[in-house]
Design an enzyme around this catalytic site. Sequence first.
Site, PDB file in Angstrom:
ATOM      1  N   LYS A 162       0.832  -1.206   0.000  1.00  0.00           N
ATOM      2  CA  LYS A 162       0.000   0.000   0.000  1.00  0.00           C
ATOM      3  C   LYS A 162       0.867   1.256   0.000  1.00  0.00           C
ATOM      4  O   LYS A 162       1.881   1.313   0.702  1.00  0.00           O
ATOM      5  CB  LYS A 162      -0.873   0.075   1.261  1.00  0.00           C
ATOM      6  CG  LYS A 162      -1.788  -1.081   1.520  1.00  0.00           C
ATOM      7  CD  LYS A 162      -2.517  -0.856   2.841  1.00  0.00           C
ATOM      8  CE  LYS A 162      -3.472  -1.993   3.179  1.00  0.00           C
ATOM      9  NZ  LYS A 162      -4.187  -1.727   4.460  1.00  0.00           N
ATOM     10  N   ARG A 235      -9.523  -6.575  -3.680  1.00  0.00           N
ATOM     11  CA  ARG A 235      -9.842  -5.442  -2.816  1.00  0.00           C
ATOM     12  C   ARG A 235     -11.349  -5.350  -2.592  1.00  0.00           C
ATOM     13  O   ARG A 235     -12.136  -5.514  -3.514  1.00  0.00           O
ATOM     14  CB  ARG A 235      -9.336  -4.137  -3.443  1.00  0.00           C
ATOM     15  CG  ARG A 235      -7.842  -4.077  -3.622  1.00  0.00           C
ATOM     16  CD  ARG A 235      -7.417  -2.908  -4.493  1.00  0.00           C
ATOM     17  NE  ARG A 235      -7.896  -3.058  -5.872  1.00  0.00           N
ATOM     18  CZ  ARG A 235      -7.660  -2.177  -6.828  1.00  0.00           C
ATOM     19  NH1 ARG A 235      -6.941  -1.106  -6.581  1.00  0.00           N
ATOM     20  NH2 ARG A 235      -8.125  -2.379  -8.051  1.00  0.00           N
ATOM     21  N   ASN A 285      -9.395   5.436   9.219  1.00  0.00           N
ATOM     22  CA  ASN A 285      -9.750   6.506   8.283  1.00  0.00           C
ATOM     23  C   ASN A 285     -10.312   7.706   9.033  1.00  0.00           C
ATOM     24  O   ASN A 285     -11.328   7.588   9.723  1.00  0.00           O
ATOM     25  CB  ASN A 285     -10.775   5.989   7.276  1.00  0.00           C
ATOM     26  CG  ASN A 285     -10.194   4.886   6.406  1.00  0.00           C
ATOM     27  OD1 ASN A 285      -9.621   5.152   5.367  1.00  0.00           O
ATOM     28  ND2 ASN A 285     -10.337   3.639   6.846  1.00  0.00           N
TER      29      ASN A 285
END
Length: 313
Positions: A162, A235, A285
């Site tokens: 990532k 994903r 997040n």
Amino acid sequence: MQRRYLIMVMDDIAQINIVKDTSFALLLEGQRRGYELLYLNQSDLFLEGSRAGGMLRPLRVRDDLSGWFELGDPFARTFGPLDLIMMRADPPVDSDYLHATYLLEQAEAGGALVVNRPRALRDFNEKLAIARFPEWIPATLVSASHARLREFISSHGQAVLKPLDGMGGRGIFLARRDDPNLNSMLEALTGGEQRPAMVQEFLPEISAGDKRILVIGGVPVEYVLARIPGKEDFRGNLARGGRGEGRALSEADRAIAEDLAPVLLQNGILLAGLDVIGDRLTEINVTSPTCVRELDGQFGLNLAGRLFDAVDP
């Protein structure tokens, strides 16, 4: 204190998908509660001396796919105590984004309430912040060294690579020790060993979904959205073809969320999205967490309302 203005810092409102957009849900709820809506992009922020402000446009919204917003004429003003500012610009968290957080910190100094807190937007890198909670995370390495990254992948057989500043599944690779494209992946992610990237052990539980757990005002939401990968992608991100399936919060999910919630709240993070695969925390997040509209629709909730209740208890 009930503030008068809701100032939304976001990307182009004309380009959003209102069926899935959390910022739009927040705008609808703010309008319903009587806030005057003002809209600007990140690049519209400015600083005059010590006072932060923006080039603002009055905004009206409606939940209608044929036309969901109306904008008034732009005007410039500085921010103050009557303003609730929601910073919802999407990553990458690059130098422009970081500069915006410094301007919004000055807006705080002028009396505005900024959600999420600008300092937290800098301190809680969405990939790196998981290191604060080592008991919950999968095997993880962050490095610019191709040799170290390759050694990690080799030791685990396969792993997920990532970038540290992305979102929505962009730039994420599933790498195997014998992948002929591994060198190209590493070069793309590290810029030729010039910037660090993250590699995590591959979690086969992804087949059951990459779970988004929302924490609002320090309280975990009782449902999660499991983002299940499509047939042609590993994903689970909805932006990459994943399917969203609402589920009740499991005991393992709750344990993770309740452990993180006080830390998030102490740092001024009123809305966070935790990404959990199986029982492992993979990301936190805080910039522009999503999945509010999906959970509202599946379970008859008003999660935007919970955020406003946390802002103005």
